[in-house]
Design an enzyme around this catalytic site. Structure first.
Site, PDB file in Angstrom:
ATOM      1  N   LYS A  54      -3.256  27.063  -7.526  1.00 46.22           N
ATOM      2  CA  LYS A  54      -2.402  28.436  -7.485  1.00 46.22           C
ATOM      3  C   LYS A  54      -1.466  28.129  -8.532  1.00 46.22           C
ATOM      4  CE  LYS A  54       0.546  25.805  -4.287  1.00 46.22           C
ATOM      5  NZ  LYS A  54       1.042  25.613  -3.027  1.00 46.22           N
ATOM      6  N   TYR A 267      26.760  25.517 -26.886  1.00 42.88           N
ATOM      7  CA  TYR A 267      27.536  26.330 -26.278  1.00 42.88           C
ATOM      8  C   TYR A 267      28.568  25.478 -25.254  1.00 42.88           C
ATOM      9  CZ  TYR A 267      24.691  30.244 -27.485  1.00 42.88           C
ATOM     10  OH  TYR A 267      23.790  31.311 -28.030  1.00 42.88           O
ATOM     11  N   MET A 315      18.886  29.337 -25.728  1.00 44.19           N
ATOM     12  CA  MET A 315      17.580  30.041 -25.272  1.00 44.19           C
ATOM     13  C   MET A 315      16.472  29.569 -26.030  1.00 44.19           C
ATOM     14  SD  MET A 315      17.409  33.955 -24.862  1.00 44.19           S
ATOM     15  CE  MET A 315      15.847  34.924 -24.636  1.00 44.19           C
TER      16      MET A 315
HETATM   17  C1  LIG Z   1       1.020  24.000  -2.476  1.00 42.04           C
HETATM   18  C2  LIG Z   1       0.260  23.759  -1.420  1.00 42.04           C
HETATM   19  C3  LIG Z   1      -0.246  22.399  -1.476  1.00 42.04           C
HETATM   20  C4  LIG Z   1      -0.348  21.568  -2.337  1.00 42.04           C
HETATM   21  O1  LIG Z   1       0.945  20.944  -2.417  1.00 42.04           O
HETATM   22  P1  LIG Z   1       1.089  19.609  -3.468  1.00 42.04           P
HETATM   23  O2  LIG Z   1       2.302  19.014  -3.050  1.00 42.04           O
HETATM   24  O3  LIG Z   1       1.201  20.382  -4.972  1.00 42.04           O
HETATM   25  O4  LIG Z   1      -0.073  18.755  -3.484  1.00 42.04           O
HETATM   26  C5  LIG Z   1      -1.132  22.193  -0.221  1.00 42.04           C
HETATM   27  N1  LIG Z   1      -1.001  22.988   0.789  1.00 42.04           N
HETATM   28  C6  LIG Z   1      -0.549  24.304   0.897  1.00 42.04           C
HETATM   29  C7  LIG Z   1      -0.596  24.925   2.029  1.00 42.04           C
HETATM   30  C8  LIG Z   1       0.468  24.488  -0.312  1.00 42.04           C
HETATM   31  O5  LIG Z   1       0.898  25.934  -0.397  1.00 42.04           O
END
Ligand SMILES: *Cc1c(COP(=O)(O)O)cnc(C)c1O
Length: 377
Positions: A54, A267, A315
């Site tokens: 993802k 800054y 930035m």
């Molecule tokens: C993102 C996610 C994972 C993976 O988690 P990590 O800590 O990156 O291994 C597993 N299960 C679900 C439902 C997630 O949303």
């Protein structure tokens, strides 16, 4: 930034921007390290793996990552939103793809068309999915994360619909797998209670994310769901296996100057020179995802030597104290990853500044081009 060229015969290939001027800053992604980390998970657990890809594979670029993960023959890929599943299908990925956020009602049709496996948890969703022609789906149980799923002690409410439409799998998600074992045990007891209430036990019952997977020596479940570990983030203080670093963030020195003791840098004048200081200006800032919270917290590496990063991150530029080292315009400063025999891990850099390593990694997606090392690309 792919290198596309269609040279006509007899002509030199067109100059790419890269050939004309070197990159100012970039993320190096070590695909061989991703492959090694995935193989380590497979070997450690002995279980089928559902790599979480993802968020464009945690901002590293989903297609190169998926191509290298194919080497461990994953059971499926995990995505968050339908777009991500469709992207994998368009790229020719034929493995099962599981959606790990709830679908909006209108998204179920898209999930069906792209042969995605949704995570469902209400009678309404399940019957809507079945009415669309259905296909496999996973039942998600809320055991304490309170983000998605049917509450562990309410599964009985689904009994009727589950008797006619059984899920292909059931899973839950841990909220603190990197912390105390007690919270894991509490969630597991709730999960077991919910699974026992199902009319039939699905063939796949699973739960572990990276920190849960990395701390176990044996698992009660049928698959793992790692993301972070594959991309080089530590499984936390209780981990018994550790990933190789994957991400190296590099930026060049743009300018150098001497300042006198008592002068300040950047800054807000948050850093003051205690002696005559050589200041290097580096081509990375918060528009590149190099977060402002890292101001005055982090080191860089130049020619393998540590240099303090000083002053507020701006930035587009960040400054470093290079009084003690050789440094010239154009030299490469590593702000995350390995240079010579030193490594600045994402975990260490992020946690020193009070940031989540996940958030730092995911933020490195705006302006920095990716350069891939190793893998089948
Ligand atoms: C993102 C996610 C994972 C993976 O988690 P990590 O800590 O990156 O291994 C597993 N299960 C679900 C439902 C997630 O949303």
């Amino acid at each position: 930034m792919s290198r596309e060229s269609s040279p006509q015969s007899g002509e030199a290939p067109p100059l790419t921007a890269e050939a004309v001027s070197p990159l100012r800053a970039w993320i190096e992604v070590d695909l061989e390290a991703v492959r090694r980390n995935a193989a380590r998970v497979a070997q450690h657990t002995g279980l089928p793996m559902i790599p979480m890809v993802k968020g464009d594979a945690y901002a590293l670029g989903v297609l190169p990552i998926v191509r290298v993960l194919e080497a461990v023959a994953p059971y499926a890929y995990g995505v968050a939103v339908p777009d991500e599943g469709e992207e994998l299908r368009a790229a020719g990925i034929d493995r099962p793809i599981i959606l790990y956020t709830p679908c909006l009602p209108d998204e179920l049709g898209r999930a069906r068309s792209a042969r995605l496996i949704p995570s469902l948890s209400s009678a309404e969703q399940i019957t809507a999915w079945v009415a669309l022609g259905g296909g496999p789906w996973h039942l998600v149980i809320d055991t304490g994360m309170h983000r998605e799923g049917i509450a562990w002690d309410a599964v009985d409410m689904l009994r009727e619909v589950l008797q006619t439409h059984a899920p292909a799998a059931v899973y839950t998600h841990f909220h603190s797998a990197d912390a105390d074992a007690e919270s894991i045990a509490r969630q597991e007891a709730r999960f077991a209670q919910a699974v026992a209430m199902l009319p039939t036990r699905p063939t796949l019952v699973y739960a572990d994310n990276s920190p849960a997977m990395a701390r176990r020596t044996t698992s009660p479940y049928g698959a793992t769901r790692p993301g972070a570990f594959l991309y080089g983030l530590s499984g936390g203080p209780h981990a018994v296996i550790h990933p190789d670093p994957v991400v190296h963030v590099r930026a060049r020195i743009l300018e150098l100057r001497w300042i006198e003791a008592g002068e300040t840098v950047s800054y807000g004048a948050t850093w003051t020179a205690r002696r005559r200081t050589r200041v290097a200006t580096i081509a990375i800032g918060h528009a590149d995802g190099w977060r402002r919270a890292l101001s005055n917290w982090s080191d860089g590496l130049v020619h393998g030597q540590p240099i303090p990063l000083i002053g507020t991150v701006t930035m587009d530029m960040t400054m470093a104290d290079v009084t003690e080292v050789e440094a010239a315009v154009g030299d490469v400063v590593t702000v995350v990853g390995t240079d010579g025999d030193r490594t600045l891990t994402l975990d260490a850099v992020a946690t020193r500044a009070g940031l989540s390593p996940y958030e730092l990694l995911n933020g490195l997606r705006s302006r920095l081009p990716h350069r891939y090392r190793g893998g089948a690309r």
